[in-house]
Scaffold this motif. Structure first.
Motif, PDB file in Angstrom:
ATOM      1  N   THR A 292       0.855  -1.179   0.000  1.00  0.00           N
ATOM      2  CA  THR A 292       0.000   0.000   0.000  1.00  0.00           C
ATOM      3  C   THR A 292       0.894   1.233   0.000  1.00  0.00           C
ATOM      4  OG1 THR A 292      -1.693  -1.161   1.256  1.00  0.00           O
ATOM      5  CG2 THR A 292      -1.818   1.230   1.231  1.00  0.00           C
ATOM      6  N   GLU A 293       0.707   2.101  -0.961  1.00  0.00           N
ATOM      7  CA  GLU A 293       1.625   3.226  -1.133  1.00  0.00           C
ATOM      8  C   GLU A 293       1.131   4.522  -0.513  1.00  0.00           C
ATOM      9  OE1 GLU A 293       2.563   3.554  -5.230  1.00  0.00           O
ATOM     10  OE2 GLU A 293       3.475   1.561  -5.358  1.00  0.00           O
ATOM     11  N   ASP A 294      -0.061   4.519   0.060  1.00  0.00           N
ATOM     12  CA  ASP A 294      -0.549   5.739   0.675  1.00  0.00           C
ATOM     13  C   ASP A 294      -1.274   5.392   1.970  1.00  0.00           C
ATOM     14  OD1 ASP A 294      -2.853   4.554  -0.233  1.00  0.00           O
ATOM     15  OD2 ASP A 294      -3.273   6.045  -1.766  1.00  0.00           O
ATOM     16  N   GLY A 295      -1.838   6.412   2.610  1.00  0.00           N
ATOM     17  CA  GLY A 295      -2.538   6.195   3.865  1.00  0.00           C
ATOM     18  C   GLY A 295      -1.581   6.180   5.038  1.00  0.00           C
ATOM     19  N   GLN A 296      -2.053   5.645   6.169  1.00  0.00           N
ATOM     20  CA  GLN A 296      -1.274   5.603   7.391  1.00  0.00           C
ATOM     21  C   GLN A 296      -1.159   4.171   7.916  1.00  0.00           C
ATOM     22  OE1 GLN A 296      -3.217   8.496  10.032  1.00  0.00           O
ATOM     23  NE2 GLN A 296      -1.480   9.852   9.705  1.00  0.00           N
ATOM     24  N   SER A 297      -0.115   3.950   8.696  1.00  0.00           N
ATOM     25  CA  SER A 297       0.072   2.679   9.390  1.00  0.00           C
ATOM     26  C   SER A 297       0.202   2.982  10.876  1.00  0.00           C
ATOM     27  CB  SER A 297       1.316   1.953   8.879  1.00  0.00           C
ATOM     28  OG  SER A 297       1.533   0.742   9.604  1.00  0.00           O
ATOM     29  N   THR A 298      -0.398   2.129  11.711  1.00  0.00           N
ATOM     30  CA  THR A 298      -0.353   2.294  13.159  1.00  0.00           C
ATOM     31  C   THR A 298       0.472   1.173  13.770  1.00  0.00           C
ATOM     32  OG1 THR A 298      -2.544   3.334  13.212  1.00  0.00           O
ATOM     33  CG2 THR A 298      -1.718   2.410  15.273  1.00  0.00           C
ATOM     34  N   LEU A 299       1.422   1.528  14.609  1.00  0.00           N
ATOM     35  CA  LEU A 299       2.193   0.553  15.373  1.00  0.00           C
ATOM     36  C   LEU A 299       1.720   0.588  16.819  1.00  0.00           C
ATOM     37  CD1 LEU A 299       4.551  -1.495  15.464  1.00  0.00           C
ATOM     38  CD2 LEU A 299       6.015   0.408  16.153  1.00  0.00           C
ATOM     39  N   PHE A 300       1.334  -0.564  17.316  1.00  0.00           N
ATOM     40  CA  PHE A 300       0.823  -0.712  18.672  1.00  0.00           C
ATOM     41  C   PHE A 300       1.852  -1.510  19.458  1.00  0.00           C
ATOM     42  CE2 PHE A 300      -1.791  -2.682  21.965  1.00  0.00           C
ATOM     43  CZ  PHE A 300      -2.693  -1.693  22.308  1.00  0.00           C
ATOM     44  N   PHE A 301       2.299  -0.994  20.633  1.00  0.00           N
ATOM     45  CA  PHE A 301       3.316  -1.697  21.405  1.00  0.00           C
ATOM     46  C   PHE A 301       3.150  -1.376  22.885  1.00  0.00           C
ATOM     47  CE2 PHE A 301       5.040   2.433  20.334  1.00  0.00           C
ATOM     48  CZ  PHE A 301       5.726   2.846  21.464  1.00  0.00           C
ATOM     49  N   MET A 302       3.864  -2.134  23.734  1.00  0.00           N
ATOM     50  CA  MET A 302       3.774  -1.979  25.183  1.00  0.00           C
ATOM     51  C   MET A 302       5.031  -1.293  25.729  1.00  0.00           C
ATOM     52  SD  MET A 302       0.920  -3.381  26.028  1.00  0.00           S
ATOM     53  CE  MET A 302       0.205  -3.037  24.432  1.00  0.00           C
TER      54      MET A 302
END
Length: 460
Positions: A292-302
């Motif tokens: 996917t070349e656009d939009g956003q990505s979310t990283l979820f971590f502790m």
């Protein structure tokens, strides 16, 4: 293989009474515990090569579990609901017939070696090797165990309710149990200092925040509804990778590079932590694999908060003391070539960790809403869990270290779970879940390197 697993016995293991059994029968929750009421059981599966008879294995495991529960007594209790206040608490056991930990014994004629040597997960079999711990309605158990005998070894499946404790706590319990079993059940082994009193968390509005979380996460209690952080998909591949010490060193070096001028490389600041380097690499590789070349990505971590609050919470604290953090990034930034995307991810992660942990409990009243705002249907989420510091490969019950450790409660698309690497001190084991076509691309990117991350140390 899953159909060949036969349950032979189910029993309950009670804690051995100790001379200092003056602990309170009821244990209140902190808001850090209540945050996890809508998350399913945390499941670890440990594989052991052994020729020992299953009967002797089970006898030793049950006896040592009973002794270990004498110290880790809340795990033999239940998550319960107060009929008067609607609050949740841990009932540490009042002598009922269903008290204690359910212990399931099973066996199969299959060879364990097949599961040990395949990087791909035998997912349906893994699930059958875990205890059936039902927590959809209160009161709910906090711990369950299933031991399955194979030709050439056995597995130990351990499920724990996340409300009872975080990964740090879970690993301490498993390693204490292993040490007790290896010593022949000596109660002295488990007499480490363990603190269960949630008052050490020390938030002045703890009770109010707990109730607000319950209103969001468990409005229909005693019936519980579970939340997923990732987009459900019909077909998922799960596979394990080893990221070696050499690979991690290379990642840290690349993270410090700013520019190349001829044959010289300029560097900046100190290298990132192992967590930042590995999480950033996995995040950027997954983003590329998703194409996917656009939009956003979310990283979820502790983020562990024990040493980050003032005053610090004792390392002996057994319970939840982690903060769920999430950060968003533009996909275009993560996809930047020649290592720029990786370095961007490292910098963004370091900034987020600093911001989220400078005052760890700031804004905690809004954490429930923040969690629910992560929309699985929007895709782009990477859920990074676990830690190489937990040391599950040190859990030697007397039959040697585990030959393999896996996190079975890995949710769907985008889950990444890290363990220590069994045979590489300082390396990491990563297990992840992706659609099959994304997994193929990820494997190439992760092992051979992204643009500019290539030629020195990225092959197994």
């Amino acid at each position: 293989m899953a159909d060949s697993i036969r349950v032979s016995n189910t029993s309950r293991v009670l804690p051995v009474p100790t001379s200092d059994d003056d602990h309170p029968p009821l244990l209140s929750l902190s808001f850090l515990d209540t945050f996890w009421v809508c998350i399913g059981p945390v499941q670890r599966l440990l594989f052991y090569r052994s020729e020992a008879p299953l009967s002797s294995v089970v006898q030793s495991l049950k006896a040592s579990l009973s002794v270990t529960l004498g110290t880790f007594y809340p795990l033999s209790g239940k998550l319960a609901l107060s009929a008067d206040s609607g609050d949740l608490f841990i009932d540490c056991g009042a002598g009922g017939e269903d008290d204690g930990v359910e212990f399931t014994e099973a066996e199969t004629d299959e060879d364990l070696e097949r599961l040990l040597t395949d990087h791909a997960h035998h997912w349906e079999t893994y699930k059958q090797l875990m205890p059936d711990m039902r927590i959809e309605r209160l009161p709910a158990p906090l711990l369950a165990v299933k031991v399955t005998g194979f030709r050439g070894g056995f597995t130990v499946g351990v499920s724990v309710h996340h409300v009872a404790g975080d990964g740090n706590s879970f690993s301490r319990f498993v390693k204490a149990w292993a040490e007790t079993c290896r010593s022949g059940g000596d109660a002295v082994v488990t007499r480490e200092v363990v603190t269960f009193d949630r008052a050490v968390v020390g938030h002045p509005r703890n009770s109010d925040i707990c109730r607000s979380y319950l209103d969001v996460f468990a409005p229909s209690r005693p019936t519980m509804t579970f939340h997923t952080l990732v987009k459900p998909t019909s077909e998922i591949a799960r596979k394990t990778f080893i990221i070696t010490t050499k690979m991690i060193q290379s990642l840290k070096r690349i993270a410090t590079e700013t520019a190349r001028d001829g044959d010289s490389t300029q560097t900046k600041k100190k290298p990132p932590s192992t967590f930042v380097a590995v999480a950033a690499h996995a995040w950027t590789c997954i983003t590329r694999a998703r194409a996917t070349e656009d939009g956003q990505s979310t990283l979820f971590f502790m983020a562990d908060c024990r040493s980050r609050v003032d005053p610090p919470i004792p390392q002996s604290f057994f319970g939840n003391c982690v903060k769920a953090c999430n950060m968003k990034a533009n996909v275009a930034d993560l996809l930047a070539g020649e290592g720029h995307g990786f370095r961007f991810a490292c910098d963004a992660l370091e900034r987020t960790i600093k911001e989220e942990t400078s005052e760890p409990f700031r804004g905690c009243e809004e954490w429930a809403q923040r969690l629910l705002a992560i929309r699985p249907d929007q895709g782009g989420t990477v859920n990074f869990a676990g830690s190489h510091r937990f040391g599950f490969y040190k859990a030697d019950f007397g039959w040697g270290r585990p030959s393999r450790v896996e996190f079975v409660s890995m949710p769907n698309d985008g889950a990444v779970v890290v363990n220590d690497a069994r045979d590489d001190e300082g390396g990491d084991q990563l297990s992840l879940a992706l659609p099959p076509h994304h997994m193929e691309v990820f494997a190439t990117l992760f092992l051979d390197g992204m643009d500019g991350l290539g030629s020195d140390g990225f092959k197994l």
